[in-house]
Motif scaffolding. Sequence first.
Motif, mmCIF file in Angstrom:
data_model
loop_
_atom_site.group_PDB
_atom_site.id
_atom_site.type_symbol
_atom_site.label_atom_id
_atom_site.label_comp_id
_atom_site.label_asym_id
_atom_site.label_seq_id
_atom_site.Cartn_x
_atom_site.Cartn_y
_atom_site.Cartn_z
ATOM 1 N N ARG B 426 0.800 -1.211 0.000
ATOM 2 C CA ARG B 426 0.000 0.000 0.000
ATOM 3 C C ARG B 426 0.847 1.282 0.000
ATOM 4 N NH1 ARG B 426 -4.849 -1.607 2.777
ATOM 5 N NH2 ARG B 426 -5.531 -3.468 1.639
ATOM 6 N N LEU B 427 2.068 1.200 0.556
ATOM 7 C CA LEU B 427 2.858 2.431 0.736
ATOM 8 C C LEU B 427 3.932 2.518 -0.354
ATOM 9 C CD1 LEU B 427 3.319 2.293 4.609
ATOM 10 C CD2 LEU B 427 1.695 3.657 3.311
ATOM 11 N N PRO B 428 4.430 3.726 -0.648
ATOM 12 C CA PRO B 428 5.565 3.858 -1.599
ATOM 13 C C PRO B 428 6.789 3.131 -1.070
ATOM 14 C CG PRO B 428 4.579 5.987 -1.070
ATOM 15 C CD PRO B 428 3.930 5.003 -0.191
ATOM 16 N N HIS B 429 7.649 2.722 -1.956
ATOM 17 C CA HIS B 429 8.755 1.834 -1.609
ATOM 18 C C HIS B 429 9.670 2.426 -0.536
ATOM 19 C CE1 HIS B 429 11.697 -1.247 -2.101
ATOM 20 N NE2 HIS B 429 12.657 -0.353 -2.367
ATOM 21 N N ARG B 430 10.028 3.671 -0.709
ATOM 22 C CA ARG B 430 11.003 4.245 0.236
ATOM 23 C C ARG B 430 10.419 4.379 1.630
ATOM 24 N NH1 ARG B 430 10.145 9.759 0.766
ATOM 25 N NH2 ARG B 430 8.490 10.499 -0.583
ATOM 26 N N VAL B 431 9.092 4.436 1.704
ATOM 27 C CA VAL B 431 8.463 4.498 3.040
ATOM 28 C C VAL B 431 8.457 3.119 3.688
ATOM 29 C CG1 VAL B 431 6.382 5.130 4.293
ATOM 30 C CG2 VAL B 431 7.020 6.395 2.239
ATOM 31 N N GLY B 432 8.314 2.081 2.875
ATOM 32 C CA GLY B 432 8.135 0.743 3.419
ATOM 33 C C GLY B 432 9.412 0.078 3.864
ATOM 34 N N VAL B 433 10.554 0.394 3.267
ATOM 35 C CA VAL B 433 11.784 -0.361 3.531
ATOM 36 C C VAL B 433 12.195 -0.373 5.006
ATOM 37 C CG1 VAL B 433 14.254 -0.384 3.077
ATOM 38 C CG2 VAL B 433 12.646 -0.253 1.201
ATOM 39 N N PRO B 434 12.264 0.797 5.691
ATOM 40 C CA PRO B 434 12.701 0.741 7.093
ATOM 41 C C PRO B 434 11.787 -0.131 7.951
ATOM 42 C CG PRO B 434 12.458 3.007 6.309
ATOM 43 C CD PRO B 434 11.922 2.155 5.254
ATOM 44 N N PHE B 435 10.521 -0.100 7.641
ATOM 45 C CA PHE B 435 9.602 -0.919 8.444
ATOM 46 C C PHE B 435 9.883 -2.400 8.268
ATOM 47 C CE2 PHE B 435 5.531 -3.234 8.758
ATOM 48 C CZ PHE B 435 5.375 -3.099 10.139
ATOM 49 N N ALA B 436 10.226 -2.809 6.995
ATOM 50 C CA ALA B 436 10.530 -4.215 6.743
ATOM 51 C C ALA B 436 11.744 -4.644 7.568
ATOM 52 C CB ALA B 436 10.795 -4.415 5.254
ATOM 53 N N ALA B 437 12.772 -3.770 7.654
ATOM 54 C CA ALA B 437 13.962 -4.120 8.436
ATOM 55 C C ALA B 437 13.617 -4.254 9.911
ATOM 56 C CB ALA B 437 15.023 -3.049 8.232
ATOM 57 N N ILE B 438 12.814 -3.309 10.416
ATOM 58 C CA ILE B 438 12.426 -3.356 11.839
ATOM 59 C C ILE B 438 11.632 -4.645 12.111
ATOM 60 C CG2 ILE B 438 10.984 -2.277 13.586
ATOM 61 C CD1 ILE B 438 11.660 0.419 12.232
ATOM 62 N N ALA B 439 10.695 -4.978 11.189
ATOM 63 C CA ALA B 439 9.870 -6.163 11.403
ATOM 64 C C ALA B 439 10.724 -7.426 11.383
ATOM 65 C CB ALA B 439 8.792 -6.237 10.317
ATOM 66 N N ALA B 440 11.726 -7.480 10.457
ATOM 67 C CA ALA B 440 12.580 -8.660 10.390
ATOM 68 C C ALA B 440 13.344 -8.841 11.695
ATOM 69 C CB ALA B 440 13.539 -8.522 9.216
ATOM 70 N N ALA B 441 13.919 -7.732 12.238
ATOM 71 C CA ALA B 441 14.656 -7.810 13.505
ATOM 72 C C ALA B 441 13.735 -8.262 14.629
ATOM 73 C CB ALA B 441 15.271 -6.443 13.818
ATOM 74 N N ARG B 442 12.536 -7.736 14.600
ATOM 75 C CA ARG B 442 11.574 -8.084 15.638
ATOM 76 C C ARG B 442 11.197 -9.571 15.548
ATOM 77 N NH1 ARG B 442 8.010 -8.318 19.936
ATOM 78 N NH2 ARG B 442 5.997 -9.032 19.189
ATOM 79 N N GLN B 443 11.045 -10.081 14.312
ATOM 80 C CA GLN B 443 10.721 -11.500 14.132
ATOM 81 C C GLN B 443 11.833 -12.368 14.688
ATOM 82 O OE1 GLN B 443 9.789 -11.457 9.930
ATOM 83 N NE2 GLN B 443 7.924 -12.665 10.341
#
Lengths: 243, 474
Positions: B426-443
């Motif tokens: 749903r979000l533009p790519h540059r907005v989504g990337v940091p969240f993906a990294a945070i989620a991976a670390a959290r997982q």
Amino acid sequence: MDAPRRDIATPPPPLDTLRLRETPEGIDLGLRVAGAVPRALALALDLLIRLGLYLLLLPLLALADLGVGLALLAVFAIEWFYPVVFEVWRGATPGKRALGLRVVHEDATPVGLPASTLRNLLRTVDFLPAGYALGLVVSLADPDFRRIGDLAAATLVVHDDRPAPRRGPASTTGQRPPPEFDADTRAAILAFAERAPALAEARRIELAEVLTAPRGVRGGAAPALITAWATWLDRGAPDGRAA
Amino acid sequence: MRLERLTAQLRPCPAWQAIDLGFALARAWFPALWALWWCTALPLTLIVLALAWLHSDLWLLALWWCKPLYEAPLLLWASRALFDERPRRGALPGMLGAGLRPRLLPLLLWRRLSPRRALVLPLLLLEGLPQRARRARLRTLAGGSASGWLTLVCYHLEAILWGGMLLGLYLLIPEGLPGIDLIAALEDSAAPAYWISSACYLLACSLIAPFYVCAGFALYLSRRTELEGWDIELAFRRAPPPPAAVLPALALLAPLLLAPPPAEAETWPAPEAARARIAEVLDSPDFGATREVELWLPVADPAQRSTEDAEATWSATPPPWLAGTIQWGLVTLGAIALLILIRALWRERSPRLPRSARTEHEAAPEPHSASPIDHETEIRRLLAADDPGAAIGALYRASLERLDRLGLSLPPGATEGSCVQRASARLPHRVGVPFAAIAAARQHAAYGDRDPSAAHVERLLSHWRRWQGRTDAH
């Protein structure tokens, strides 16, 4: 209805299989309770009919397990619902109809679904320990020949009343009987007229003289007089009153 | 024969009903008849037992064959009891010998197996006709009677009672005690079980015999009633005698006098008197009574209504505007209720979830979600406390809150993976990337038990801060 006449000095009423049930209109309905012999024969007939139905189910067994299942369901339905359905629908199972029997409530009303279900469920108790032995003993001991199922469901098995053939209207007007005759005597006069042809000649005269000898008529004239009385009674009085 | 003393109601009836009457008679007289049966049968049982010692089958067969010997006294007793003369004890020996009369011999020989035995017994015992007349008489009596069926059914009733008794004994003897061998009871005549079985059969015979004899007797009686009109004779005997005033001489003339139809001979009351009499009879309580009943009925006639209103005792009538006010008030309330309902339905249909439901998939973000500054201090405090796992969790929750503020709807209970998927879709790519990294670390921290290093968390935190700045500008 020839009710026994009783007063204090007479012994208890005679033994009989006729049971009277009074309707709200004050009319006595006669129920002739049926005993072990006709009921046993009716049961045997029903057993034969059910056996025939089971033979019809045999082709189902060709369908392997499904057929066996269907056949078992059908056997269950026939075993338990055959009597109930026929009793509620026609008043009696085919075996009972063949013997002229009918199932009624104790108050002479036609048997309903609850009573019929109950009396047929309790066949299992009557059957114990083998071949309806318990039901037979209870039925022999009960004054109305009821088995356990009948006692629980308050039902009676009675002989069905078949309408008697009526005599055709007589051509003569007959003769008015003496006024002191009560209903019982009038009924007997009618019965005499109906059954006289079946009696021997000598017996017919002897029987008629019992009634007419005190009134001075003897010999061959006695049966003729009683037949004339019966004709008058049968036609009803000329002014329309019931005799 | 004194018909007045009959103790049973005799009438011509079908054979089945006659048999039932016989069963009713046997039931009424059962104790005496049963005792009488054993009075004859018991001595014979013992005699035959002595003769056929150890041969229980012969013993039973002999007893069975001699049945007419025990049945004759029963019939004699019943024939006396029918006319209300119950035999006294003194008459007992004579009665017991009834079965030994020579004229009953056919019953013990060639008539023993006749299905009409029950009907033949009264004929032989009570009438005693010479042989030729007897045969014709039997033909007359047996017409239409069901005596063959009676014999057949009674044999089956005996068998049912015998089987019931034997099976009942077999089932009721407790385990551990010597039981009954059912096979031997039927086949092995030397076995004790066979003796028990034979005794059961004898008992069953004794129980059914009174019913069998009385049913045969009732068949005989019913047939004679039909042929001889017993019931008619009884009713004629009970008829009222002619009035005493009628002299025999007059009685001789009576039929002649009565010959014409005598309808005109009666006198009728005058019509007025008869009507008065009828009204008097109808007034009696037997023909019904009047009673008062109060009930409410709607008043249909308006004129009647106004007069009744005038008569009413109400002092104050309500003002006319009251009803209108109440009516409009109710309409308004109904409209409001309808609006509330429509609104509730609208909310139900809308895909937006209430706020509380959206944050349910994280345990307790609320106390820490006041502002980004608060999030950052919280994360730094956890890092300082050397708990990078908790720190990355707090960072993840802060990111979710951020995503929510950006308008990304997340279903309750969504996993980290599905959150990332939605964010990247749903979000533009540059907005989504940091969240993906945070989620991976959290997982890794939450499910793999691999806490990120403090430096990694620092790096992600700085990314997040930048990301936040960007999205704010965005």
